[in-house]
Scaffold this active site. Sequence first.
Site, mmCIF file in Angstrom:
data_model
loop_
_atom_site.group_PDB
_atom_site.id
_atom_site.type_symbol
_atom_site.label_atom_id
_atom_site.label_comp_id
_atom_site.label_asym_id
_atom_site.label_seq_id
_atom_site.Cartn_x
_atom_site.Cartn_y
_atom_site.Cartn_z
ATOM 1 C CG ASN A 159 5.287 -8.682 -2.628
ATOM 2 O OD1 ASN A 159 4.802 -9.782 -2.361
ATOM 3 N ND2 ASN A 159 6.290 -8.157 -1.946
ATOM 4 C CG PHE A 161 3.553 -12.855 0.263
ATOM 5 C CD1 PHE A 161 2.621 -13.503 1.059
ATOM 6 C CD2 PHE A 161 3.912 -13.436 -0.946
ATOM 7 C CE1 PHE A 161 2.066 -14.710 0.669
ATOM 8 C CE2 PHE A 161 3.372 -14.649 -1.356
ATOM 9 C CZ PHE A 161 2.445 -15.290 -0.540
ATOM 10 C CG ASN A 195 15.295 -11.888 -7.293
ATOM 11 O OD1 ASN A 195 15.335 -10.656 -7.381
ATOM 12 N ND2 ASN A 195 16.184 -12.584 -6.599
ATOM 13 C CG ASP A 218 10.240 2.063 -1.078
ATOM 14 O OD1 ASP A 218 9.651 2.739 -1.935
ATOM 15 O OD2 ASP A 218 10.263 2.372 0.132
ATOM 16 N N GLY A 570 16.452 -0.757 1.255
ATOM 17 C CA GLY A 570 15.782 -1.553 2.287
ATOM 18 C C GLY A 570 15.978 -3.047 2.147
#
Length: 601
Positions: A159, A161, A195, A218, A570
């Site tokens: 990811n 970001f 997603n 996570d 989270g």
Amino acid sequence: MNLVLGACREGSETLLHGEFGAYPPKGTRYALSLTRTELHIQRLVPKPDTDHRTVLRLIDVLGCHTMRSHMIANQSAYFCVYAYPLKKKKVAVGSGRARHRAAKTFQVDSAECYEDNQVVAEKWAAAIKCLVLGIPISSETEITRSLLPRPRRLLLLLNPFGGKGNALQWCQSHILPMITEADVSFNLIQTERQNHARELVHGISLAEWDGIVAISGDGLLHEVINGLMERPDWEEAIKMPLGILPCGSGNALAAAINCSAGFEQVLGQELLTNCTLLLCHGAVSPLDLVSVTTSSGSRSFSFLSVAWGFISDVDIESEKYRHMGSARFTLGTMVRLASLTTYRGRLSYLPALDRTAHRPILRSITMAANGSLPFQHMPLHRTVSDMGLCEERHTFCFRGVEPADEPIPSPSSPPCSSGFHSSSFNFKTLTEQLISDGKRFQGTNTAMATPTNSSARQMRGPPDDFLAPLDQPVPKSWVTVEDDFVLVLAIYQTHLGADLFTAPFACFNDGLIHLCYVKAGISRAALIRLFLAMEKGTHFEQECPHLTLLPVRAFRIEPLTRKGILTIDGERVEYGPIQGQVHHGVAKLITGSNRVKITTF
Ligand code: ADP
Ligand code: MG
């Protein structure tokens, strides 16, 4: 006692012994002894004043490659051991030790011809790799490359970001060079949106991969787990070994893996290096998942926590400080403490009265009343210093190795399937490799990128036999507490953030949910004290009367206040009644170490 002595003798048994030259060749010679846990390096020439020897712990070793010289006339073979031992930092912070890359190259030159020297180099490389991967060998074993499994193929999902947005940079500077040295084959895919990872894992062919690794916080692993559980073949799919390399702002599972290996609690790039090392060692542990149902009936699978109140407020409200990295949680905590809110609600749970963490647990649904533990503590989601200290702490340098340290890989070295050797790590080659890997990946798995339709989203998975439907009362064997809460946290890992040692007694597969709550009435000072102590995991020693900790199998939270925030791992979910139950050891986690205790439900 005998057993212990036996184990020591076994661990220190010399599996291989040899005398080799050094590279670059300056006349230095070494005696090497390999035991199950260590490589002992003793200099013979020039003769040292003391009999001091260098000891490389194999837990710090990633891999070993064989090589040969550019010059055909040179009949020597070489093997290079890649290690990341702890060394004193120049500027002492914390314990003052950090990992540094050490590539040690030895020259095998006792035979006249290259082929014979190469056999010896291969034997050492194979023995070292077997020990790193946990493949049993003894001094009786005929050690050859055939003992080794084929290189593992890992699907790396990144990811860009996550955290402060430096996952790709850290991947290039830390992860890829290390996994290449460990002969791990990989495809790297950057997620393009939320997603995306969840959708990607719907379509992958399970047989093509030996593991899926989330490079982020996570949240990305949460997507991967739920994507696997949404597959029609979820029972098989969820057995795929899962890994995490911490590049997010919330790195709780990575911290739990680091802790389970017995490593010191560290942050940032040091945590990433430890976790990459463990990923390369490859040992896998069963992992509990908790199925969580919300008021709309949606069901998801959680590996970390469900939070309500202070913790979820800090987590979600601090999103606006994302540019600060994990320091956002510190600021969020301060802001929340200034306007401490309490929430009225009903908390119900199925106590695990037969629970003894780290010991086998008998499956039981019929329970008596309250199962509270004598100790209590206060958790807090990802705060304080899981922050960008890493820039200052980046102590090792992959390109700092002398070129002379690195002979060319020998033709008989197993091909590094990512197409390059980290010993000659080259960013351009890497970039080309990533592009070609990306193409190959898309070519074979076009279905993965297609948007998920609603039926594919339908949650599958094991039945929740402890739970009643959310619109019905909880079963009679459950305990219910109605009160004003500062926070409620159901956690199933040791850590809630890289420096939040929230549930020190938790195990990956203890079949337990550790249910913590703090009731209204606690002072701000007491709350701060609790979460400062949590860095070392000593918070429950404070015997705070407002804090309760319970081992449970299932729980239900029914907020009686209209506004509030609920999170799963989270990630924010709809506000309203929520419940969950543990599913013992249904997933698999790459923990890298065999120290992880395995318990039964
Ligand atoms: P952090 O710990 O920094 O929050 P996470 O891994 O938890 O990092 O990711 C944060 C969120 O970003 C998760 O909800 C995840 O699903 C989502 N996400 C993953 N990939 C992307 C992407 N390419 N763009 C935006 N969001 C993403
Ligand atoms: Mg657990």
